[in-house]
Structures are given as C-alpha cells and as structure tokens.
Design an enzyme around this catalytic site. Structure first.
Site, short mmCIF file in Angstrom:
data_model
loop_
_atom_site.label_atom_id
_atom_site.label_comp_id
_atom_site.label_asym_id
_atom_site.label_seq_id
_atom_site.Cartn_x
_atom_site.Cartn_y
_atom_site.Cartn_z
N CYS A 78 0.94 -1.17 0.16
CA CYS A 78 0.11 -0.21 -0.25
C CYS A 78 0.70 1.67 0.01
CB CYS A 78 -1.09 -0.36 1.15
SG CYS A 78 -2.37 1.19 0.85
N HIS A 166 -3.70 -5.08 0.71
CA HIS A 166 -3.30 -5.66 2.01
C HIS A 166 -3.20 -6.54 1.88
CE1 HIS A 166 -2.61 -1.89 4.23
NE2 HIS A 166 -3.61 -0.95 3.14
N GLU A 168 -2.39 -9.09 4.54
CA GLU A 168 -2.21 -9.74 6.04
C GLU A 168 -4.09 -9.78 5.56
OE1 GLU A 168 -1.59 -4.93 5.91
OE2 GLU A 168 -0.80 -6.29 4.44
#
Length: 509
Positions: A78, A166, A168
């Site tokens: 990002c 993202h 994660e």
C-alpha cells in the site's frame, strides 16, 4: 535466528503483517521507519507497511531504502508500494474515487514469484486514497484490478516488489499465499521458528543473562505471567520468587483460586493482600491513564517492599507481551498512534534497583499459548481469557470504590460462569463486564429504582490487535441479563457491546 524486518509507517495493519509472517513459523520484528535496523546475516527480507499518510504529504515518511535495495528482498504494501513508485520517478495522484474495501484481481501473472497459486479474480482488500498513475522505469505490472491497473508491480533485475492492497488482512483471500511466496519462496526463510525452538533459545538466553541471580516475578493468574514464570523456572529453578498481589481489582474469588492453581506447578509463590493500598491510591481518580499509572506505581511499591524481604534480588520479571509494547510505545517508537499505556511497560523508578527481564516481550497472545502448550501447561489455564493488568479498575468507568468493585465482581462472575455452563467460553477470546458511570430508571415489584447500568463485552480475536464482537445467542443474553438484575443489588439495566476493534478498543478505558 533469521528474521524478516517490517518497517512501520503507522498503519493500523502493521501488526497484522507481523502476525501473518509468524504464522509461517518465521520470526519478524517491527521497526519504526525512521530507525531502520542495519543489515546483518539474520535479516532475510524487508516489508514496508501501509500508512495513514499520503506520499504527497510533505510530512509523510521518507526513509532511505538504499541500505536494503538490491541487497535484500523488499516488499512494499500500500503506502510502501506508493513510496517505492514516487521516490523512483513514478507518479502517485489522488484516486478519482477513494479505494476502500473489497476488490477483485482482473489480471494475475501466475508465473510471477509472488503470484504462484493465486487464483484468477482473487479478492483483495484496498485501503487508500491515492493510486499509482505512472510507474518508474524498469518496472513491470504483475497484478491489476478493474479500477487499479497497477495493483502489483516489480523492479526488474532485483527482488523488489510492491502491491497496492493489503495481503495481511482476512479479506484478501490469497494474501497468505502471496506472503508465503515472498517470505519462503523469495526470501528463502527456513520456517523453523517454532514454540519448541523458542523455549530452548529463551531458556538458554535467560541462563546466560541471569546466571545465579535471584528474580522476583509478579504473577497475575493469567496466561502471560504463568508462561513467563515456567520459562524462568526452567532456566533458574529455585532462584525464582513469585508474588501474587491481591490488588482488590481481581475477579470474584480469584486470589484464592489462582494460588491453588499454582500449587501443582512447583513455583515458589507468595500471596500478598494489598487491596487497601490500591484503593487509597485510586480514591477519587476518574482519568483512565491516571488510574493505570496509579496502579502501576503501587505495584512497583509492593514489589519493592516484597523484594527487600528476599536477600540479594537483582531482577524483576514481567509477563509483558508484544501487543502491550505496541500499544504503549507506538509500535516500538514508530509513528503508530499510542492507544493506551500498560502498567507493566516502560521501566522502573530510579529508587528501585532491579533490572527488568521480559521473556515474552516479542510474542503475541496466541504464540504465548502455543509456547505454554509445548511446556505441558494444562489447557484450562492456557484457555483463560485475557484479563487487563489494571484489572477491574479500567472496567469501572470513573472513580473506584470497594462497593463498585463488589458490584462488578458479581456481574462478571455471573457472565463468565454463564459462558462456561453454556459451552460458550472457549468460543470467546475475551469477555467481561463494564460498570457504567450512569444510573437508569427501573421498576422492581411495585417500586421505582434508580440504579447502575452495566455493559457486557465478548469478542473473538487471535491476538487482540483486531477483534469482532461475538454473536452470542439471544437466549443466553436474555438469561444472563435477567440473572444479573435479579441477583446483583445495585444494577437494574444490562446492555451488550456490539463494537469491533477497530474502531473501538476491547476495553472501554
């Protein structure tokens, strides 16, 4: 021990990156962007986190990445991706429409090292107000969405990669695969950081650090301090002296039941009744931070007093874990916003001549449980819900009195025991009750009442960094509310907290 370094630019998701890396049995550390660590032979790769900043902001982070570029594999996430673009001749502009939430990859280069095993049309999670409009020279796109052409790109002839989403977060369905491709495939990490290896390395490290010195440890009855105690006991045996303090802010009957629990662990534990000292320090104090600091000071005073009764004590051990550190010191000194302080983080006063040892300082809660399990601790103890260090003081909004503690202990007992009897306890990561600083009108029999309101809180999580409220059965909530109002004198209203973290925190203070 090999590791991945995560440079923190202040993203709310930075700790989630760390969690995902560790789930791969690879050790990682979070460092502030303005204090990047030097490269040594243990560092296998670097991840740049997201950020609340725009790269176009004059005050945005601008680290020198030359110490890593072309020397180590590098992954920008990002903001990290946008910074790699803008600092190398690319162009980042405001998005025509801010991109937050779910998106799907419309183009995936499945031959790319990061995208092996990633399905076409894979869902990803966007969270940015800027987008990369022009790439630097010598770069190549390997992923796009319908709205974001440059969703993933690489610098040719070097292991530097960037993605504008993202991986994660849970909503990025193949995010774990992408991170594994980077960490195991590109960085060549061995995936050998396991609970057993942590125990072996930590015990050896404690032996070397402490030697024949004596250590005093403040037990709380929770998972963290117990696992820390067992690790220390493995390392130094009888030189560990444990103290369990009744601060008057524990759950109902907890002081007695916890002392019983420790009997079978072979630990040298002394119980200390210090209720009145804590109540005196908290008298009239309403500010949450000042309450935490007052509790921390009394803890220190009690330990100082008790440690003087033990000859030649050199160390104070604590069950501090990584979320405590992150939330107290802004992600190890980085730009993430400080949410709250913890009484067991941040050092000791000068007059207390003890050094601090924190065996669990770099572990998340679920990692602590796995370590405890590898040492043979019983599941009942390991499955206990987290309980805040300041205890019920931060679940009583406003000032603390013995009567308020009594009320909340009774409410909490009914709630927690109800979860256990209904086989819901193990489905909940953390639960508790909050005594609100408001009174409400009620009717009991033919009489009007004006009594306290309480809130019940139950969340599901893995490490406390993010959490969602538990969808407990209505029948259970109705029964619990009825029992609390009927049995706890002073309460006539019960509400259920349905806030998630973020934006709320798990505790109310």
């Amino acid at each position: 021990m090999e590791k991945i370094v995560i440079l923190d630019f202040g993203s709310q998701y930075t700790q989630l990156i760390a969690r995902r890396v560790r789930e791969l049995n690879v050790y990682c550390e979070i460092h502030p962007h303005n204090k990047p660590p030097e490269i040594d032979k243990t560092v296998k790769g670097v991840i740049l986190s997201g950020s609340p900043f725009s790269v176009r902001d004059e005050k945005s982070p601008k680290p020198d990445l030359s110490i890593y570029r072309k020397k180590l594999p590098l992954l920008g996430v990002c903001f990290g991706a946008q910074y790699l673009a803008s600092s190398n001749g690319g162009e980042v502009l405001p998005s025509s429409t801010r991109e937050y939430g779910r998106a799907n990859l419309s183009f995936v280069d499945n031959t790319h090292p990061l995208m092996k095993g990633v399905s076409d049309n894979s869902q990803v999670w966007m969270s940015h107000g800027d987008t990369i409009k022009k790439l630097p020279e010598n770069t190549k796109i390997f992923a796009s969405t319908a709205d974001v052409e440059i969703a993933g790109y690489e610098f040719e002839n070097e292991d530097t990669y960037a993605i504008q989403f993202h991986p994660e977060v849970y909503h990025s369905k193949d995010g774990g695969t992408m991170l594994k491709n980077f960490i195991v495939g590109v960085c060549k990490c061995a995936q050998d950081w396991t609970p057993n290896s942590f125990v072996e390395e930590t015990v050896e490290g404690l032996k070397e650090k402490i030697g024949n010195d004596k250590v005093v440890l403040g037990l709380s009855g929770g998972v963290d301090s117990t696992v820390a105690a067992v690790l220390l006991h493995k390392a130094i045996g009888k030189n560990l002296y444990c103290i369990f303090v009744d601060n008057g802010l524990l759950r109902k009957n907890e002081f007695e039941s916890v002392l019983k629990q420790y009997e079978h662990l072979g630990l040298n534990v002394k119980g200390v009744d210090a209720k009145n000292k804590f109540y005196s320090a908290l008298e009239g104090e309403k500010d949450p931070e000042k309450k935490r600091k007052a509790i921390g000071k009394v803890f220190i005073d009690v330990f100082d007093e008790e440690s003087h009764l033990i000859e030649d004590v050199k160390w104070l051990a604590q069950g501090t874990i990584y979320p405590d550190v992150i939330e107290s010191v802004s992600a190890t000194g980085g730009p993430s916003q400080t949410i709250k302080s913890h009484h067991n983080v941040g050092g000791l006063p000068d007059y207390m001549k003890l050094q601090i040892v924190e065996p669990l300082r770099l572990l998340f809660k679920d990692e602590v449980r796995r370590v405890g399990r590898s040492m043979g601790l019983n599941e009942e103890l390991l499955g206990r819900h987290p309980f805040p260090g300041p205890g019920l003081a931060i679940r009583i909004l406003g000032d603390i009195t013995a009567e308020k503690v009594r009320i909340l202990q009774e409410v909490d007992y009914i709630f927690i025991e109800g979860l256990k009897k209904s086989n819901l306890y193990d489905e909940v990561w953390q639960a508790g009750a909050i005594l609100l600083p408001v009174q409400s009108v009620g009717v009991m029999g033919d009489e009007r009442t004006y009594e306290q309101a309480v809130a019940l809180r139950a969340v599901e999580s893995t490490d406390g960094m993010t959490a969602d409220w538990c969808h407990l059965p209505y029948e259970f909530l109705a029964k619990t509310s009825n029992e609390i109002i009927n049995k706890v004198k002073g309460v006539n209203r019960v509400v259920y907290d349905i806030s998630s973290k973020p934006p709320a925190t798990i505790e109310w203070e």
